[in-house]
Design an enzyme around this catalytic site. Structure first.
Site, PDB file in Angstrom:
ATOM      1  N   CYS A 261       0.811  -1.227   0.000  1.00 46.05           N
ATOM      2  CA  CYS A 261       0.000   0.000   0.000  1.00 46.05           C
ATOM      3  C   CYS A 261       0.844   1.276   0.000  1.00 46.05           C
ATOM      4  O   CYS A 261       0.654   2.160  -0.844  1.00 46.05           O
ATOM      5  CB  CYS A 261      -0.988  -0.016   1.158  1.00 46.05           C
ATOM      6  SG  CYS A 261      -0.269   0.122   2.816  1.00 46.05           S
ATOM      7  N   HIS A 309      -2.898   1.346   6.795  1.00 47.55           N
ATOM      8  CA  HIS A 309      -3.236   1.232   5.371  1.00 47.55           C
ATOM      9  C   HIS A 309      -3.407   2.625   4.765  1.00 47.55           C
ATOM     10  O   HIS A 309      -3.842   3.566   5.441  1.00 47.55           O
ATOM     11  CB  HIS A 309      -4.513   0.416   5.175  1.00 47.55           C
ATOM     12  CG  HIS A 309      -4.804   0.112   3.728  1.00 47.55           C
ATOM     13  ND1 HIS A 309      -3.962  -0.630   2.942  1.00 47.55           N
ATOM     14  CD2 HIS A 309      -5.849   0.470   2.929  1.00 47.55           C
ATOM     15  CE1 HIS A 309      -4.470  -0.742   1.724  1.00 47.55           C
ATOM     16  NE2 HIS A 309      -5.624  -0.074   1.691  1.00 47.55           N
ATOM     17  N   HIS A 321      -5.669   1.405  -4.447  1.00 46.15           N
ATOM     18  CA  HIS A 321      -4.860   0.922  -3.336  1.00 46.15           C
ATOM     19  C   HIS A 321      -4.383  -0.501  -3.606  1.00 46.15           C
ATOM     20  O   HIS A 321      -4.939  -1.223  -4.447  1.00 46.15           O
ATOM     21  CB  HIS A 321      -5.657   0.984  -2.033  1.00 46.15           C
ATOM     22  CG  HIS A 321      -6.741  -0.051  -1.931  1.00 46.15           C
ATOM     23  ND1 HIS A 321      -7.014  -0.745  -0.769  1.00 46.15           N
ATOM     24  CD2 HIS A 321      -7.635  -0.533  -2.850  1.00 46.15           C
ATOM     25  CE1 HIS A 321      -8.016  -1.585  -0.974  1.00 46.15           C
ATOM     26  NE2 HIS A 321      -8.408  -1.477  -2.216  1.00 46.15           N
TER      27      HIS A 321
END
Length: 346
Positions: A261, A309, A321
Site C-alpha cells: 500500500c 493502510h 490501493h
C-alpha cells in the site's frame, strides 16, 4: 420391304407439345432489382458499410493521455505568460504614473514656446532688433547683442527641452507597449489552443463514462481512473497509480511490477518528484492535512486507528490501493474502511 423416312413433326405440333412457362412472380422481379441496386451500391462505395464498435476503455484512456500531454505544456506556458503579462502591465502602470507629470511638463513647454511665437508675431522681437539698430555707441550695441543672444538661447533651450521630454516619453513607452501587445497576443493564442484541446478531452471523457457505465472497465477498475485529469504533480502521481491497477500485491514492494500500500503511494508521487517514506504512518506525518471537503485527486487517504493502510484518492469517491496478498492493485470506494485522515504531498 420398303423403308420410309420418319416423318418430321410439323412446327405447329412441336409448339403444342411445349409446356407453357409459368408466369414470373412479381416479388422475384423486385428481388432481382433490389439485388442489382445493392450490387451497384457495393461497386460505388467499395464495400458494404460495417458498423464500428465503440472504442475500448484502454483506447479512450490512451487518447486522453495523449491529449493531456499536449495540453499540460500549453497550460504551463499560458500560466508563465499570464504572470509575465501581469508583471509588464504593473510596470506599465508605474510608468504611466511617471509619464503623467512628464506629459504635463511637455504641455507647459509647448504652451511656453507657443507664447514666444505669439510674441514674435506681435512684433515684440522686432522692437529688440530696432533697439539694436538704433544704438548710438558700440557699448550700447554690445549690450543689445548680448540681450538678443540671451533671448535666442532661452528660446532654443525651451524648444530643446520640449523635444527631449517628448523623446524620453516615447523611449520609455514604446518597448513596453510592444511587449504588452505581444504578450496579450500570445496569451490569446494559448487560451484558444487550451480551449480546443479541453473540448477534445471533454468529448473523450463523456465517451469514457459511457464505456465505464457499460461495465467496460472490469471489476478492478469499475470507474474512470482518474475521475478527471488534474494538472501538475498530482496529475502525474494519480495517472501513474491508475496505470498500476491489476499488478500484484507484494509486501515491501515499491514497483515496478508489484506493490504494497505505501509502496504504491511512494512510487506514484516519486514520478512527480516528491519523496515519501515507505510507511503509511510516516507518510501521514510528512503530508499536509486536508479535510474531506477539500479532497482532490492525488491526495492520500489513511485508514484505521493505527494507520496501517493508505490509498490514493482518484476523484469521484474512489481510491486506488494495494490491499493485501492475493488481491491485485484495484479501485475501491473511499468510504470502504474506517478513515483516519487525509494528506496532501507537496
Amino acid at each position: 420391304m420398303a423403308h420410309h423416312a420418319p416423318r418430321r413433326p410439323s412446327r405447329r405440333s412441336a409448339d403444342a407439345d411445349r409446356t407453357p412457362a409459368a408466369p414470373r412472380p412479381r416479388w422475384s422481379r423486385c428481388t432481382t432489382v433490389l439485388a442489382a441496386l445493392v450490387g451497384v451500391a457495393v461497386v460505388l462505395t467499395g464495400a458494404p458499410t460495417v458498423a464500428h464498435a465503440d472504442p475500448s476503455v484502454a483506447e479512450i484512456e490512451r487518447q486522453i493521455d495523449e491529449d493531456w500531454n499536449k495540453l499540460e505544456p500549453i497550460i504551463e506556458r499560458h500560466n508563465a505568460t499570464r504572470q509575465d503579462l501581469a508583471a509588464k502591465r504593473k510596470q506599465a502602470d508605474a510608468l504611466a504614473a511617471q509619464i503623467g507629470p512628464l506629459q504635463r511638463q511637455v504641455d507647459e513647454a509647448l504652451k511656453k514656446v507657443g507664447g514666444l511665437a505669439a510674441e514674435a508675431y506681435k512684433g515684440d522681437n522686432l522692437s529688440v532688433v530696432n533697439a539694436l539698430l538704433g544704438s548710438r555707441t558700440p557699448s550700447q550695441m554690445m549690450g543689445q547683442l548680448e540681450l538678443l543672444d540671451r533671448f535666442a538661447q532661452r528660446q532654443q533651450h525651451d524648444v530643446q527641452a520640449v523635444v527631449d521630454l517628448r523623446d524620453e516619453l516615447a523611449a520609455k513607452k514604446q518597448p513596453l507597449d510592444e511587449m504588452v501587445v505581444q504578450l496579450t497576443r500570445t496569451e490569446a493564442q494559448l487560451a484558444a489552443k487550451k480551449k480546443q484541446i479541453n473540448a477534445e478531452i471533454d468529448r473523450l471523457q463523456k465517451l469514457r463514462l459511457k464505456v465505464y457505465g457499460n461495465g467496460g472497465g472490469g471489476p478492478l477498475k469499475p470507474a474512470p481512473c482518474p475521475a478527471s485529469y488534474p494538472g501538475g504533480g498530482a496529475g502525474t502521481a494519480v495517472k501513474f497509480a491508475c496505470a498500476q491497477i491489476g499488478k500484484p500485491y507484494v509486501w515491501g514492494a515499491e514497483g515496478p511490477n508489484s506493490y504494497d500500500c505505501s509502496g504504491l503511494m511512494l512510487a506514484s508521487w516519486a514520478k512527480a518528484g516528491v519523496s515519501l517514506p515507505h510507511n503509511a504512518a510516516q507518510q501521514r506525518s510528512v503530508t499536509a492535512r486536508v479535510s474531506r471537503a477539500d479532497l482532490r485527486p492525488g491526495d492520500l487517504v489513511f485508514y484505521y486507528s493505527d494507520l496501517h493502510h493508505v490509498g490514493m484518492y482518484v476523484g469521484g469517491g474512489w481510491v486506488v490501493h494495494a490491499s493485501r496478498a492475493g488481491v491485485p492493485v484495484k479501485m475501491k470506494r473511499v468510504d470502504d474502511g474506517p478513515i483516519h485522515s487525509y494528506g496532501r504531498p507537496s
